[in-house]
Design a protein around this motif. Structure first.
Motif, PDB file in Angstrom:
ATOM      1  N   GLY A   1       8.123  61.142  44.686  1.00  0.00           N
ATOM      2  CA  GLY A   1       8.047  59.507  43.843  1.00  0.00           C
ATOM      3  C   GLY A   1       9.656  59.134  43.547  1.00  0.00           C
ATOM      4  N   ARG A   2       9.821  60.104  41.685  1.00  0.00           N
ATOM      5  CA  ARG A   2      10.133  59.452  41.511  1.00  0.00           C
ATOM      6  C   ARG A   2      11.329  60.521  40.556  1.00  0.00           C
ATOM      7  NH1 ARG A   2       9.887  53.977  37.141  1.00  0.00           N
ATOM      8  NH2 ARG A   2       9.073  52.686  39.407  1.00  0.00           N
ATOM      9  N   LEU A   3      10.490  61.940  40.834  1.00  0.00           N
ATOM     10  CA  LEU A   3      11.055  63.197  40.041  1.00  0.00           C
ATOM     11  C   LEU A   3      11.848  63.680  41.215  1.00  0.00           C
ATOM     12  CD1 LEU A   3       7.493  64.736  39.342  1.00  0.00           C
ATOM     13  CD2 LEU A   3       9.558  64.273  38.085  1.00  0.00           C
ATOM     14  N   VAL A   4      13.409  64.597  40.493  1.00  0.00           N
ATOM     15  CA  VAL A   4      14.224  65.118  41.257  1.00  0.00           C
ATOM     16  C   VAL A   4      13.797  66.541  40.512  1.00  0.00           C
ATOM     17  CG1 VAL A   4      16.584  65.572  42.009  1.00  0.00           C
ATOM     18  CG2 VAL A   4      15.493  63.121  41.830  1.00  0.00           C
ATOM     19  N   ILE A   5      13.582  67.517  41.736  1.00  0.00           N
ATOM     20  CA  ILE A   5      12.907  68.529  41.147  1.00  0.00           C
ATOM     21  C   ILE A   5      14.059  69.661  41.386  1.00  0.00           C
ATOM     22  CG2 ILE A   5      11.105  70.470  40.275  1.00  0.00           C
ATOM     23  CD1 ILE A   5       9.396  67.905  40.996  1.00  0.00           C
ATOM     24  N   ALA A   6      14.703  70.203  40.857  1.00  0.00           N
ATOM     25  CA  ALA A   6      15.535  71.325  41.681  1.00  0.00           C
ATOM     26  C   ALA A   6      14.951  73.211  41.028  1.00  0.00           C
ATOM     27  CB  ALA A   6      17.195  71.804  41.601  1.00  0.00           C
ATOM     28  N   GLN A   7      15.775  73.663  41.838  1.00  0.00           N
ATOM     29  CA  GLN A   7      15.372  75.349  41.727  1.00  0.00           C
ATOM     30  C   GLN A   7      14.125  75.987  42.318  1.00  0.00           C
ATOM     31  OE1 GLN A   7      17.721  77.558  41.321  1.00  0.00           O
ATOM     32  NE2 GLN A   7      19.033  76.665  39.696  1.00  0.00           N
ATOM     33  N   THR A   8      14.121  76.737  43.534  1.00  0.00           N
ATOM     34  CA  THR A   8      12.654  77.004  44.137  1.00  0.00           C
ATOM     35  C   THR A   8      12.102  77.521  43.291  1.00  0.00           C
ATOM     36  OG1 THR A   8      14.319  78.109  45.881  1.00  0.00           O
ATOM     37  CG2 THR A   8      12.035  78.738  45.767  1.00  0.00           C
TER      38      THR A   8
ATOM     39  N   PRO B   1      25.110  62.255  46.926  1.00  0.00           N
ATOM     40  CA  PRO B   1      24.844  61.648  45.585  1.00  0.00           C
ATOM     41  C   PRO B   1      24.220  62.667  44.834  1.00  0.00           C
ATOM     42  CG  PRO B   1      24.081  60.488  47.428  1.00  0.00           C
ATOM     43  CD  PRO B   1      24.625  61.649  48.279  1.00  0.00           C
ATOM     44  N   PHE B   2      22.892  63.050  45.413  1.00  0.00           N
ATOM     45  CA  PHE B   2      22.397  63.464  44.554  1.00  0.00           C
ATOM     46  C   PHE B   2      22.725  65.071  43.482  1.00  0.00           C
ATOM     47  CE2 PHE B   2      19.520  62.615  47.108  1.00  0.00           C
ATOM     48  CZ  PHE B   2      18.276  61.733  46.743  1.00  0.00           C
ATOM     49  N   LEU B   3      23.905  65.593  44.236  1.00  0.00           N
ATOM     50  CA  LEU B   3      24.795  67.001  43.343  1.00  0.00           C
ATOM     51  C   LEU B   3      26.585  65.815  42.914  1.00  0.00           C
ATOM     52  CD1 LEU B   3      25.144  69.470  46.651  1.00  0.00           C
ATOM     53  CD2 LEU B   3      23.217  68.951  44.534  1.00  0.00           C
ATOM     54  N   ARG B   4      26.327  64.879  43.225  1.00  0.00           N
ATOM     55  CA  ARG B   4      27.383  64.651  41.993  1.00  0.00           C
ATOM     56  C   ARG B   4      27.034  63.530  41.279  1.00  0.00           C
ATOM     57  NH1 ARG B   4      31.783  61.847  46.972  1.00  0.00           N
ATOM     58  NH2 ARG B   4      32.696  63.922  47.448  1.00  0.00           N
ATOM     59  N   GLY B   5      25.648  63.259  41.246  1.00  0.00           N
ATOM     60  CA  GLY B   5      25.087  63.019  40.035  1.00  0.00           C
ATOM     61  C   GLY B   5      24.761  61.171  40.472  1.00  0.00           C
ATOM     62  N   THR B   6      24.889  60.647  41.342  1.00  0.00           N
ATOM     63  CA  THR B   6      25.104  59.497  41.465  1.00  0.00           C
ATOM     64  C   THR B   6      23.572  58.761  42.006  1.00  0.00           C
ATOM     65  OG1 THR B   6      25.985  59.391  43.581  1.00  0.00           O
ATOM     66  CG2 THR B   6      27.476  59.261  41.997  1.00  0.00           C
ATOM     67  N   ARG B   7      22.578  59.417  42.286  1.00  0.00           N
ATOM     68  CA  ARG B   7      21.972  58.623  42.393  1.00  0.00           C
ATOM     69  C   ARG B   7      20.405  59.049  40.860  1.00  0.00           C
ATOM     70  NH1 ARG B   7      19.633  58.477  47.347  1.00  0.00           N
ATOM     71  NH2 ARG B   7      17.769  58.459  46.401  1.00  0.00           N
TER      72      ARG B   7
ATOM     73  N   ALA C   1      17.582  63.958  37.444  1.00  0.00           N
ATOM     74  CA  ALA C   1      17.688  65.037  37.186  1.00  0.00           C
ATOM     75  C   ALA C   1      18.820  65.224  37.950  1.00  0.00           C
ATOM     76  CB  ALA C   1      16.962  66.219  37.199  1.00  0.00           C
ATOM     77  N   LEU C   2      19.695  66.733  37.495  1.00  0.00           N
ATOM     78  CA  LEU C   2      21.247  66.740  37.820  1.00  0.00           C
ATOM     79  C   LEU C   2      20.878  68.083  39.068  1.00  0.00           C
ATOM     80  CD1 LEU C   2      24.117  66.171  39.104  1.00  0.00           C
ATOM     81  CD2 LEU C   2      24.583  67.113  37.218  1.00  0.00           C
ATOM     82  N   PRO C   3      20.793  68.644  40.327  1.00  0.00           N
ATOM     83  CA  PRO C   3      20.364  69.252  40.847  1.00  0.00           C
ATOM     84  C   PRO C   3      22.088  69.491  40.672  1.00  0.00           C
ATOM     85  CG  PRO C   3      19.597  67.448  42.663  1.00  0.00           C
ATOM     86  CD  PRO C   3      20.593  67.142  41.639  1.00  0.00           C
ATOM     87  N   PHE C   4      22.175  71.470  40.667  1.00  0.00           N
ATOM     88  CA  PHE C   4      23.040  72.191  40.878  1.00  0.00           C
ATOM     89  C   PHE C   4      23.497  72.558  42.384  1.00  0.00           C
ATOM     90  CE2 PHE C   4      25.096  76.166  41.276  1.00  0.00           C
ATOM     91  CZ  PHE C   4      26.352  75.935  40.424  1.00  0.00           C
TER      92      PHE C   4
END
Length: 236
Positions: A63-70, A43-49, A52-55
């Motif tokens: 919390g509410r943050l979604v953080i991608a890239q090491t 769901p995260f990778l498809r953008g249904t959550r 931010a949209l992770p690649f």
């Protein structure tokens, strides 16, 4: 805060740099896919959550943050976990070094997959041998020489003025390279004494030592970034 780390099951990969920081700091976190399976990331990778949209993984939910890239995840965690010295200059320098580590990791990966990631290693073996020779002779000494200089310009023991997530990532680099290129790393040993000493000290840190001895530390294998193929690391 309880952090949620999302990364593929079965490999260390790029998620391991985040995992080492969380483990070293004794942070409260859950390795979500290991408990619920890889499909939990869909769901995260498809953008249904929301967020931010992770690649691609790894990504961290704080919390509410979604953080991608090491490097971005570690730049966020560093101040929160006490894994970066205070001040903007130190934080920027730490992120710069982590981005350089990411560049190095990409080149390490390309030694065994120089043509395409969706091809098997056996389909690109000839190209991998050529790429690995150039890596062993040029890129490996260049990157490790740079990081050795980083330690020398610091306090001789750490990348920054005190222990940081960069030190943990350098430990992972050395560990992975020892697995993938043991012969090349043996020849490099006398040229990188500070990196060697740093890796040994990190392995002895109480939380890291406990993690390394636990089942949470997945062994290096032939599906991760660091892979050992004897033909890519000749004895001489």
């Amino acid at each position: 805060m309880r952090y949620e780390l999302y990364y593929w099951t079965g490999i260390q990969g790029r998620g391991e740099y985040v995992r080492l920081a969380l483990e070293d700091a004794g942070a409260d976190y859950i390795d979500v896919a290991r408990e619920r399976g890889d499909k939990v990331m869909t769901p995260f990778l498809r953008g249904t959550r929301d967020g931010a949209l992770p690649f691609a993984p790894p990504f961290l939910k704080a919390g509410r943050l979604v953080i991608a890239q090491t490097p971005t995840i570690l730049a966020y965690l560093g101040p929160h976990l006490g894994l970066v010295p205070g001040g903007q200059m130190a934080e920027i320098y730490a992120q710069q070094l982590q981005l350089t580590i990411a560049d190095f990791v990409a080149e390490i990966h390309d030694t065994h997959h120089p043509i395409a990631v969706d091809l098997y290693y056996e389909q690109q073996r000839a190209a991998a041998r050529k790429r690995s020779q150039a890596f062993r002779e040029d890129r490996l000494p260049k990157f490790l020489g740079y990081f050795e200089q980083v330690l020398e310009r610091g306090n001789g023991r750490q990348a920054l003025t005190r222990h940081s997530y960069v030190d943990l990532s350098l430990f992972q680099l050395i560990s992975g390279l020892d697995y993938a290129f043991p012969n090349a790393m043996r020849r490099m040993r006398k040229r990188i004494p500070r990196l060697r000493a740093l890796a040994e000290r990190i392995a002895e840190r109480p939380n890291i030592a406990a993690y390394l001895a636990s089942p949470r530390r997945i062994p290096f294998n032939q599906q991760g970034v660091f892979r050992h193929y004897a033909e890519l690391d000749p004895a001489r």
